[in-house]
Design a protein around this motif. Structure first.
Motif, PDB file in Angstrom:
ATOM      1  N   VAL A 132       0.458  -1.089   0.330  1.00 34.90           N
ATOM      2  CA  VAL A 132       0.269   0.222  -0.115  1.00 34.90           C
ATOM      3  C   VAL A 132       1.340   1.420  -0.294  1.00 34.90           C
ATOM      4  CG1 VAL A 132      -1.669   1.178   1.796  1.00 34.90           C
ATOM      5  CG2 VAL A 132      -2.094  -1.550   1.523  1.00 34.90           C
ATOM      6  N   LEU A 135       1.065   5.163   0.263  1.00 31.09           N
ATOM      7  CA  LEU A 135       0.682   6.493   0.262  1.00 31.09           C
ATOM      8  C   LEU A 135       0.812   7.771  -0.112  1.00 31.09           C
ATOM      9  CD1 LEU A 135      -0.963   5.165   4.018  1.00 31.09           C
ATOM     10  CD2 LEU A 135      -1.967   5.588   2.019  1.00 31.09           C
ATOM     11  N   VAL A 141      -3.968   6.714  -2.442  1.00 32.75           N
ATOM     12  CA  VAL A 141      -3.945   5.223  -1.776  1.00 32.75           C
ATOM     13  C   VAL A 141      -3.190   4.359  -3.419  1.00 32.75           C
ATOM     14  CG1 VAL A 141      -4.516   3.420  -0.691  1.00 32.75           C
ATOM     15  CG2 VAL A 141      -5.173   5.517  -0.164  1.00 32.75           C
ATOM     16  N   THR A 167      -2.309   0.471  -4.365  1.00 34.97           N
ATOM     17  CA  THR A 167      -2.308  -0.719  -3.870  1.00 34.97           C
ATOM     18  C   THR A 167      -1.791  -2.038  -5.658  1.00 34.97           C
ATOM     19  OG1 THR A 167      -4.344  -2.207  -4.108  1.00 34.97           O
ATOM     20  CG2 THR A 167      -3.600  -0.805  -1.893  1.00 34.97           C
TER      21      THR A 167
END
Length: 161
Positions: free
Chosen positions: A29, A31, A37, A39
């Motif tokens: 993940v 950020l 975000v 993934t």
């Protein structure tokens, strides 16, 4: 994923033969400062895959197609009509990591799968001898039959006392 924002992590390694063939992964993940975000799934390395093999001991020991499983973690189910002697020892000579050994002999036509029906009306000693023959695939020795007699006699004496 449970939802677009929630995912179940699971385990990165297979811990049960029910997971044989499952692809395990990690989720990375990212950020950023704007709270965006992203993934991505990264496959988990598999050193020893979990594999289920089924067949007679001769089939498993001789089939060249199974060479690819010599280093796999194995659950082996033998289908021989009788339990082969030293099955685990023989299998481990070919396959490094046999972790579970099961037996699944199919019933022959006319066999009764109900244990109660198979032992009904038989003597205790006969049931003991049949059990050994069933499990081992060969008859009990004279010494073993004598041990059965002694154990059954001791059990009968203990019941009276």
């Amino acid at each position: 994923e449970l939802s677009p924002r929630v995912a179940y992590s699971g385990s990165p390694v297979a811990y049960s033969f029910s997971e044989a063939g499952h692809a395990k992964s990690f989720t990375l993940v990212d950020l950023d400062a704007d709270v965006d975000v992203s993934t991505r799934h990264i496959p988990a390395p598999v050193v020893h895959p979990l594999v289920r093999l089924k067949g007679t001991i001769d089939e498993l020991l001789e089939d060249p197609e199974l060479d690819r499983h010599v280093s796999s973690f194995l659950e082996v189910t033998l289908t021989d009509a009788t339990r082969p002697p030293e099955a685990m020892k023989r299998l481990r000579k070919r396959f490094d990591h046999v972790l579970q050994l099961r037996f699944s002999a199919s019933l022959r036509p006319g066999d009764d799968s109900s244990y109660r029906n198979r032992v009904q009306g038989r003597s205790d000693i006969d049931v003991c001898r049949s059990f050994v023959a069933h499990v081992r695939g060969s008859e009990a020795t004279l010494e073993e039959v004598e041990l059965f007699h002694r154990a059954l006699t001791a059990q009968q004496v203990a019941q009276v006392e």
